[in-house]
Design a protein around this motif. Structure first.
Motif, mmCIF file in Angstrom:
data_model
loop_
_atom_site.group_PDB
_atom_site.id
_atom_site.type_symbol
_atom_site.label_atom_id
_atom_site.label_comp_id
_atom_site.label_asym_id
_atom_site.label_seq_id
_atom_site.Cartn_x
_atom_site.Cartn_y
_atom_site.Cartn_z
ATOM 1 N N ALA A 58 45.695 41.735 43.318
ATOM 2 C CA ALA A 58 45.886 41.812 41.874
ATOM 3 C C ALA A 58 44.915 40.878 41.152
ATOM 4 N N ALA A 59 44.731 39.674 41.693
ATOM 5 C CA ALA A 59 43.791 38.721 41.083
ATOM 6 C C ALA A 59 42.377 39.265 41.107
ATOM 7 N N GLU A 60 41.992 39.878 42.211
ATOM 8 C CA GLU A 60 40.655 40.459 42.313
ATOM 9 C C GLU A 60 40.462 41.576 41.295
ATOM 10 N N LEU A 61 41.497 42.382 41.090
ATOM 11 C CA LEU A 61 41.399 43.462 40.106
ATOM 12 C C LEU A 61 41.171 42.897 38.713
ATOM 13 N N VAL A 62 41.853 41.823 38.376
ATOM 14 C CA VAL A 62 41.663 41.183 37.067
ATOM 15 C C VAL A 62 40.238 40.662 36.930
ATOM 16 N N LEU A 63 39.774 39.937 37.928
ATOM 17 C CA LEU A 63 38.463 39.292 37.859
ATOM 18 C C LEU A 63 37.307 40.270 38.004
ATOM 19 N N SER A 64 37.570 41.436 38.579
ATOM 20 C CA SER A 64 36.496 42.419 38.746
ATOM 21 C C SER A 64 36.017 42.982 37.415
ATOM 22 N N ALA A 65 36.792 42.762 36.359
ATOM 23 C CA ALA A 65 36.410 43.258 35.030
ATOM 24 C C ALA A 65 35.379 42.359 34.342
ATOM 25 N N VAL A 66 35.065 41.209 34.942
ATOM 26 C CA VAL A 66 34.141 40.262 34.315
ATOM 27 C C VAL A 66 32.696 40.664 34.594
ATOM 28 N N ASP A 67 31.930 40.840 33.554
ATOM 29 C CA ASP A 67 30.491 41.102 33.670
ATOM 30 C C ASP A 67 29.796 39.789 34.010
ATOM 31 N N VAL A 68 29.122 39.734 35.152
ATOM 32 C CA VAL A 68 28.509 38.482 35.597
ATOM 33 C C VAL A 68 26.998 38.461 35.388
ATOM 34 N N VAL A 69 26.478 39.367 34.584
ATOM 35 C CA VAL A 69 25.044 39.358 34.253
ATOM 36 C C VAL A 69 24.865 38.573 32.953
ATOM 37 N N PRO A 70 24.245 37.404 33.017
ATOM 38 C CA PRO A 70 24.108 36.585 31.804
ATOM 39 C C PRO A 70 23.119 37.203 30.822
#
Length: 207
Positions: A58-70
């Motif tokens: 569940a935590a991974e699903l939440v964090l997977s929504a973060v765009d990590v391209v600055p």
């Protein structure tokens, strides 16, 4: 007999997060997720070892929504600011799951991708070795602490309201605290997060 359903990590994560969003973190269990999926509780053990693994999914699903391209062509501190704000926004969409994103971030590939993105920015700005490690940990400490305070303080999203609602003796016994909480009411959570992070980044800024 009907053939057992074939489940995927995504289906398990989505269902576990739905339970947490709707009923709270305490409601998450193997039994609850199995009921949502329409399968027997024991069948889940073919895919996950225990509740902790469900929590990590569940935590991974939440964090997977973060765009990590600055953002390109921005100063390093602006790049880090944007990456942190994206993380806050993604986690903030699931307030009940905030503790999971802290407890299981070391097991989440998306958290590691965020860390790597921040480290790339810091490295390009000249941070190396211990200095870079301290910078990353300072940023993580602020990020997790600020998000936790925003969503899981005595009055979620409004710690100033919690203090203001205390006994009238607060102003007499703690005048600076009363004055500060009154002033803080004029600041939105997003602006408070941004301005606090800018303080941290200012302390990290290389001479």
């Amino acid at each position: 007999m009907p053939r057992p359903k074939s489940l995927t990590p995504t289906a398990l994560a989505t269902t576990a997060l739905a339970v947490v969003d709707r009923d709270g973190l305490a409601a998450l269990s193997m039994r609850a997720v199995a009921a949502e999926l329409g399968v027997g509780t024991m069948s889940l053990y073919r895919y996950v070892a225990d509740r902790a693994e469900l929590e990590a999914l569940a935590a991974e699903l939440v964090l997977s929504a973060v765009d990590v391209v600055p953002p390109r062509n921005a100063l390093w501190d602006k790049q880090v600011l944007v990456l942190a704000e994206r993380a806050r926004e993604a986690v903030g969409r699931h307030p009940n799951a905030v503790p999971l994103t802290t407890a299981h971030r070391h097991r989440c590939p998306s958290a590691m991708r965020w860390d790597e993105a921040v480290l790339e920015v810091l490295t390009a700005a000249g941070f190396t070795g211990v200095e870079r490690a301290v910078a990353l940990h300072a940023l993580l400490g602020y990020l997790t602490g600020a998000i936790g305070l925003e969503h899981h303080s005595p009055s979620p999203g409004d710690w100033t309201g919690a203090v203001a609602g205390m006994a009238a003796g607060v102003a007499e016994d703690h005048p600076l605290l009363a004055e500060t909480t009154a002033a803080a009411r004029a600041v939105s959570p997003a602006d408070e997060f941004r301005r606090g992070l800018m303080v941290v980044l200012g302390g990290l800024r290389r001479p």
